[in-house]
Design a protein around this motif. Structure first.
Motif, PDB file in Angstrom:
ATOM      1  N   ARG A 131       0.839  -1.211   0.000  1.00 25.24           N
ATOM      2  CA  ARG A 131       0.000   0.000   0.000  1.00 25.24           C
ATOM      3  C   ARG A 131       0.864   1.248   0.000  1.00 25.24           C
ATOM      4  O   ARG A 131       0.543   2.239  -0.664  1.00 25.24           O
ATOM      5  CB  ARG A 131      -0.931   0.007   1.227  1.00 25.24           C
ATOM      6  CG  ARG A 131      -2.014   1.084   1.138  1.00 25.24           C
ATOM      7  CD  ARG A 131      -2.974   0.774   0.018  1.00 25.24           C
ATOM      8  NE  ARG A 131      -3.940   1.841  -0.186  1.00 25.24           N
ATOM      9  CZ  ARG A 131      -3.802   2.809  -1.085  1.00 25.24           C
ATOM     10  NH1 ARG A 131      -2.713   2.841  -1.845  1.00 25.24           N
ATOM     11  NH2 ARG A 131      -4.727   3.721  -1.231  1.00 25.24           N
ATOM     12  N   THR A 151       2.184   2.177  -3.411  1.00 27.39           N
ATOM     13  CA  THR A 151       1.220   2.762  -4.341  1.00 27.39           C
ATOM     14  C   THR A 151       0.802   4.162  -3.922  1.00 27.39           C
ATOM     15  O   THR A 151      -0.172   4.704  -4.438  1.00 27.39           O
ATOM     16  CB  THR A 151      -0.030   1.874  -4.465  1.00 27.39           C
ATOM     17  OG1 THR A 151      -0.664   1.750  -3.186  1.00 27.39           O
ATOM     18  CG2 THR A 151       0.334   0.487  -4.953  1.00 27.39           C
ATOM     19  N   GLY A 165      -0.038   5.233  -0.723  1.00 27.87           N
ATOM     20  CA  GLY A 165      -1.018   5.313   0.356  1.00 27.87           C
ATOM     21  C   GLY A 165      -0.586   6.257   1.459  1.00 27.87           C
ATOM     22  O   GLY A 165       0.593   6.429   1.729  1.00 27.87           O
ATOM     23  N   GLU A 220      -3.977   5.000   5.520  1.00 28.25           N
ATOM     24  CA  GLU A 220      -4.283   3.862   4.648  1.00 28.25           C
ATOM     25  C   GLU A 220      -3.313   2.708   4.863  1.00 28.25           C
ATOM     26  O   GLU A 220      -3.718   1.537   4.912  1.00 28.25           O
ATOM     27  CB  GLU A 220      -4.256   4.321   3.191  1.00 28.25           C
ATOM     28  CG  GLU A 220      -5.393   5.265   2.832  1.00 28.25           C
ATOM     29  CD  GLU A 220      -5.205   5.925   1.486  1.00 28.25           C
ATOM     30  OE1 GLU A 220      -6.217   6.372   0.913  1.00 28.25           O
ATOM     31  OE2 GLU A 220      -4.058   5.996   1.000  1.00 28.25           O
ATOM     32  N   VAL A 221      -2.040   3.029   5.007  1.00 34.67           N
ATOM     33  CA  VAL A 221      -1.033   1.984   5.226  1.00 34.67           C
ATOM     34  C   VAL A 221      -1.250   1.306   6.576  1.00 34.67           C
ATOM     35  O   VAL A 221      -1.172   0.072   6.695  1.00 34.67           O
ATOM     36  CB  VAL A 221       0.381   2.586   5.129  1.00 34.67           C
ATOM     37  CG1 VAL A 221       1.440   1.551   5.511  1.00 34.67           C
ATOM     38  CG2 VAL A 221       0.645   3.099   3.714  1.00 34.67           C
ATOM     39  N   GLU A 240      -4.201  -1.087   6.378  1.00 34.42           N
ATOM     40  CA  GLU A 240      -3.841  -2.329   5.696  1.00 34.42           C
ATOM     41  C   GLU A 240      -3.120  -3.281   6.639  1.00 34.42           C
ATOM     42  O   GLU A 240      -3.404  -4.478   6.677  1.00 34.42           O
ATOM     43  CB  GLU A 240      -2.949  -2.019   4.499  1.00 34.42           C
ATOM     44  CG  GLU A 240      -3.687  -1.540   3.283  1.00 34.42           C
ATOM     45  CD  GLU A 240      -4.450  -2.659   2.600  1.00 34.42           C
ATOM     46  OE1 GLU A 240      -3.832  -3.547   1.997  1.00 34.42           O
ATOM     47  OE2 GLU A 240      -5.690  -2.648   2.698  1.00 34.42           O
ATOM     48  N   ALA A 246      -2.617  -4.808  -7.080  1.00 35.10           N
ATOM     49  CA  ALA A 246      -2.707  -3.648  -6.187  1.00 35.10           C
ATOM     50  C   ALA A 246      -1.755  -2.541  -6.622  1.00 35.10           C
ATOM     51  O   ALA A 246      -2.114  -1.354  -6.592  1.00 35.10           O
ATOM     52  CB  ALA A 246      -2.408  -4.072  -4.747  1.00 35.10           C
ATOM     53  N   GLY A 256      -3.075   1.129  -7.798  1.00 41.77           N
ATOM     54  CA  GLY A 256      -2.657   2.295  -7.020  1.00 41.77           C
ATOM     55  C   GLY A 256      -1.952   3.355  -7.831  1.00 41.77           C
ATOM     56  O   GLY A 256      -1.728   4.467  -7.337  1.00 41.77           O
ATOM     57  N   SER A 288      -5.709  -2.466  -2.464  1.00 37.10           N
ATOM     58  CA  SER A 288      -5.527  -3.120  -1.165  1.00 37.10           C
ATOM     59  C   SER A 288      -5.158  -4.585  -1.349  1.00 37.10           C
ATOM     60  O   SER A 288      -5.970  -5.387  -1.830  1.00 37.10           O
ATOM     61  CB  SER A 288      -6.807  -3.007  -0.329  1.00 37.10           C
ATOM     62  OG  SER A 288      -6.754  -3.868   0.790  1.00 37.10           O
TER      63      SER A 288
END
Length: 233
Positions: A101, A104, A106, A110-111, A114, A165, A169, A191
């Motif tokens: 993540r 991409t 994130g 967000e990371v 995940e 993913a 991303g 994700s």
């Protein structure tokens, strides 16, 4: 950042995660072992965090509860001020999901989401309980959709899921992927955890929906990627 009682364990975890996050790789530091043996050192952890002072934030993955306690102490010893999150996710699965993540683009939120939800991919009968937050699409955002049939003999396991993913991303679009055959999803296309939770097997049909400026391009590239075997053909 990996905080572990064992340096070989920490390095093996990073090596596995790096295999999944090919291309753009996040900055990573390891603070593992103490005095050449097993254990954790709060001062060493603080120093490693300070090495990442220029980043927008740091996610710390730990192997045991005492590693998390040492990291708590390290936060009082460090000199830097960037946001630091100590994840309660599993070390190996959480680190791998977080790397993909982060690679991409994130955010820290967000990371961290995940990593925290990484074990959801092993719970085959349910969706991830805390999906990573996603920005709301623009009201008039362009939309595109397509379907593709999986040709991978083993379906969407970790490596093809990571490829999917990473590609998702890389576009300015909100991408959702659903396993039409098994009626699972939709999940965030960027994700790793979400994609693994689809339990997608060979000959399953995946539906790709996207909203945003890059919607049409993203859907077509993802459709071709799936049809071509997600890098495993």
């Amino acid at each position: 950042m990996i905080v572990s009682h064992s340096e070989p364990l920490a390095r093996a975890t990073v090596d596995l995660a790096m295999q999944m996050a090919q291309g753009e790789r996040p900055e990573v530091r390891i603070a593992a072992g103490a005095d050449g043996g097993f254990g954790t050192d709060a001062a060493a952890i603080a120093a490693a965090i300070d090495e990442l002072a220029d980043l927008e934030g740091v996610l710390v993955m730990t192997d045991l509860g005492s590693a998390a306690l040492s990291t708590d102490l390290a936060l009082d010893l460090r000199e830097s001020t960037q946001p630091v999150r100590i994840s309660d996710g599993p070390l190996v699965e959480g680190t791998t999901a977080a790397f993909v993540r982060a690679a991409t683009g994130g955010t820290l939120d967000e990371v961290a989401a995940e990593a925290a939800n990484a074990l959801a991919a092993k719970r085959r009968e349910e969706e991830p309980s805390t999906p990573a937050p996603e920005p709301a699409p623009e009201p008039a955002a362009a939309e595109a959709s397509a379907e593709a049939t999986l040709v991978n003999p083993l379906g969407v396991h970790s490596r093809p899921a990571a490829a999917l993913a990473r590609t998702a991303g890389g576009y300015d679009a909100r991408i959702r992927i659903r396993n039409v055959t098994a009626d699972r999803g939709p999940v965030n296309g960027a994700s790793l955890v979400g994609l693994l939770s689809l339990a997608a097997a060979k000959d399953h049909v995946l539906r790709i929906d996207a909203q945003g400026p890059d919607a049409a391009t993203a859907v077509e590239e993802l459709r071709k990627l799936i049809a071509d075997g997600l890098g495993e053909a």
